[in-house]
Design a protein around this motif. Structure first.
Motif, PDB file in Angstrom:
ATOM      1  N   UNK A 189      40.711 -36.125   4.786  1.00 44.54           N
ATOM      2  CA  UNK A 189      40.733 -37.561   5.024  1.00 44.54           C
ATOM      3  C   UNK A 189      39.712 -37.987   6.060  1.00 44.54           C
ATOM      4  N   UNK A 190      39.523 -37.193   7.117  1.00 45.32           N
ATOM      5  CA  UNK A 190      38.642 -37.639   8.199  1.00 45.32           C
ATOM      6  C   UNK A 190      37.233 -37.071   8.125  1.00 45.32           C
ATOM      7  N   UNK A 191      36.893 -36.317   7.071  1.00 46.35           N
ATOM      8  CA  UNK A 191      35.526 -35.812   6.951  1.00 46.35           C
ATOM      9  C   UNK A 191      34.569 -36.999   6.786  1.00 46.35           C
ATOM     10  N   UNK A 192      33.641 -37.121   7.723  1.00 44.71           N
ATOM     11  CA  UNK A 192      32.694 -38.226   7.659  1.00 44.71           C
ATOM     12  C   UNK A 192      33.374 -39.575   7.749  1.00 44.71           C
ATOM     13  N   UNK A 193      34.515 -39.641   8.450  1.00 45.40           N
ATOM     14  CA  UNK A 193      35.284 -40.888   8.575  1.00 45.40           C
ATOM     15  C   UNK A 193      35.647 -41.449   7.196  1.00 45.40           C
ATOM     16  N   UNK A 194      35.914 -40.548   6.258  1.00 46.52           N
ATOM     17  CA  UNK A 194      36.313 -40.965   4.919  1.00 46.52           C
ATOM     18  C   UNK A 194      35.171 -40.992   3.917  1.00 46.52           C
ATOM     19  N   UNK A 195      33.951 -40.897   4.385  1.00 43.28           N
ATOM     20  CA  UNK A 195      32.790 -40.986   3.483  1.00 43.28           C
ATOM     21  C   UNK A 195      32.726 -39.803   2.524  1.00 43.28           C
ATOM     22  N   UNK A 196      33.150 -38.628   2.959  1.00 45.69           N
ATOM     23  CA  UNK A 196      33.139 -37.453   2.082  1.00 45.69           C
ATOM     24  C   UNK A 196      33.951 -37.719   0.820  1.00 45.69           C
ATOM     25  N   UNK A 197      35.170 -38.195   0.993  1.00 47.91           N
ATOM     26  CA  UNK A 197      36.028 -38.474  -0.173  1.00 47.91           C
ATOM     27  C   UNK A 197      35.463 -39.618  -1.011  1.00 47.91           C
ATOM     28  N   UNK A 198      34.921 -40.634  -0.362  1.00 46.89           N
ATOM     29  CA  UNK A 198      34.364 -41.770  -1.101  1.00 46.89           C
ATOM     30  C   UNK A 198      33.201 -41.339  -1.985  1.00 46.89           C
ATOM     31  N   UNK A 199      32.304 -40.518  -1.431  1.00 43.25           N
ATOM     32  CA  UNK A 199      31.161 -40.043  -2.210  1.00 43.25           C
ATOM     33  C   UNK A 199      31.608 -39.145  -3.360  1.00 43.25           C
ATOM     34  N   UNK A 200      32.597 -38.301  -3.095  1.00 46.14           N
ATOM     35  CA  UNK A 200      33.104 -37.443  -4.168  1.00 46.14           C
ATOM     36  C   UNK A 200      33.732 -38.284  -5.274  1.00 46.14           C
ATOM     37  N   UNK A 201      34.473 -39.320  -4.893  1.00 42.64           N
ATOM     38  CA  UNK A 201      35.083 -40.201  -5.886  1.00 42.64           C
ATOM     39  C   UNK A 201      34.043 -40.896  -6.739  1.00 42.64           C
ATOM     40  N   UNK A 202      32.978 -41.378  -6.100  1.00 41.40           N
ATOM     41  CA  UNK A 202      31.897 -42.033  -6.852  1.00 41.40           C
ATOM     42  C   UNK A 202      31.235 -41.049  -7.814  1.00 41.40           C
ATOM     43  N   UNK A 203      31.031 -39.813  -7.352  1.00 44.22           N
ATOM     44  CA  UNK A 203      30.404 -38.795  -8.197  1.00 44.22           C
ATOM     45  C   UNK A 203      31.294 -38.435  -9.382  1.00 44.22           C
TER      46      UNK A 203
END
Length: 244
Positions: free
Chosen positions: A53-67
């Motif tokens: 959840x906190x990797x990159x302040x949430x950006x990690x999960x967001x980028x993975x979701x977009x991909x």
């Protein structure tokens, strides 16, 4: 004894999770910050991605979701519950909010494996009373397949494991980590965005000591006979190769 249906389902799910992970490489997304890297991860033949959840302040999960949405790929993605990045609160409500944030960013309905991540800001007793029951509830609802504990302190991890509530364990040193990043502060009472989840001096010392214990426990690979074994070589089977 015959387990109740809920426990039987839990046992079967945990067994499938374990079987699926054996011999497979899991790619970490802790420093994920670029779209191209996210695309490479979801398309990787490794097929498993670890985020939080906190990797990159949430950006990690967001980028993975977009991909995932862009490629239609379906890797197995594991994530972790994290303390509130502002207040440091890590109770049951925070665990469930963390889960909702993660699945929303990733665009998935459930997670096959969900870890309690670095619960250093609370005692184990507090964690077992608040955060862990929330994770067990997520598992009971079928929203996560299995729950785990992910932390760098072996002693802390062992205390959580003794509760018999977890299905999996992730410790950084056992996975070959050589550098551990952790926020440090002289006192969490000082204001600041990172203070709530930073380690104070005594806690940081405990983490370092625990890392050294884990390193010693792992030992080193050595295929040669030790000095203590030399005397017993005469009793061992031997293979002799001669040239015709």
């Amino acid at each position: 004894a015959v387990p109740v249906p809920e426990q039987a389902d839990h046992d079967r799910t945990s067994e499938r999770i374990a079987q699926g992970m054996i011999g497979r490489l899991t790619l970490g997304a802790g420093r994920l910050g670029q779209r191209d890297l996210a695309l490479a991860l979801v398309n990787s033949p490794a097929g498993q991605i670890d985020t939080s959840n906190n990797y990159g302040a949430g950006r990690s999960e967001s980028l993975l979701g977009e991909a995932l949405r862009e490629t239609g790929a379906s890797p197995t993605i594991f994530s972790k519950a994290d303390a509130d990045p502002v207040t440091g609160v890590f109770d049951g409500d925070r665990v469930k909010r963390s889960f909702e944030e993660s699945i929303t960013r990733l665009g998935v309905d459930r997670l096959p494996l969900y870890h309690l991540h670095d619960p250093y800001g609370m005692s184990v007793a507090e964690g077992l009373r608040t955060a862990v029951p929330a994770m067990v509830d997520l598992r009971s609802q079928g929203l996560v397949g299995a729950i785990g504990i992910a932390a760098g302190e072996p002693a802390l991890v062992e205390e959580y494991i003794r509760s018999d509530m977890f299905d999996a364990v992730l410790t950084h040193i056992a996975r070959g980590a050589r550098i551990i990043e952790k926020h440090f502060t002289l006192t969490r009472s000082e204001p600041g965005p990172d203070s709530a989840f930073s380690l104070e001096p005594a806690e940081f010392r405990a983490m370092v000591n625990a890392v050294r214990v884990a390193e010693k426990a792992l030992g080193a690979v050595c295929y040669a006979a030790s000095a203590k074994e030399a005397a017993s070589r005469v009793f061992r089977k031997s293979l002799f190769v001669v040239r015709d």
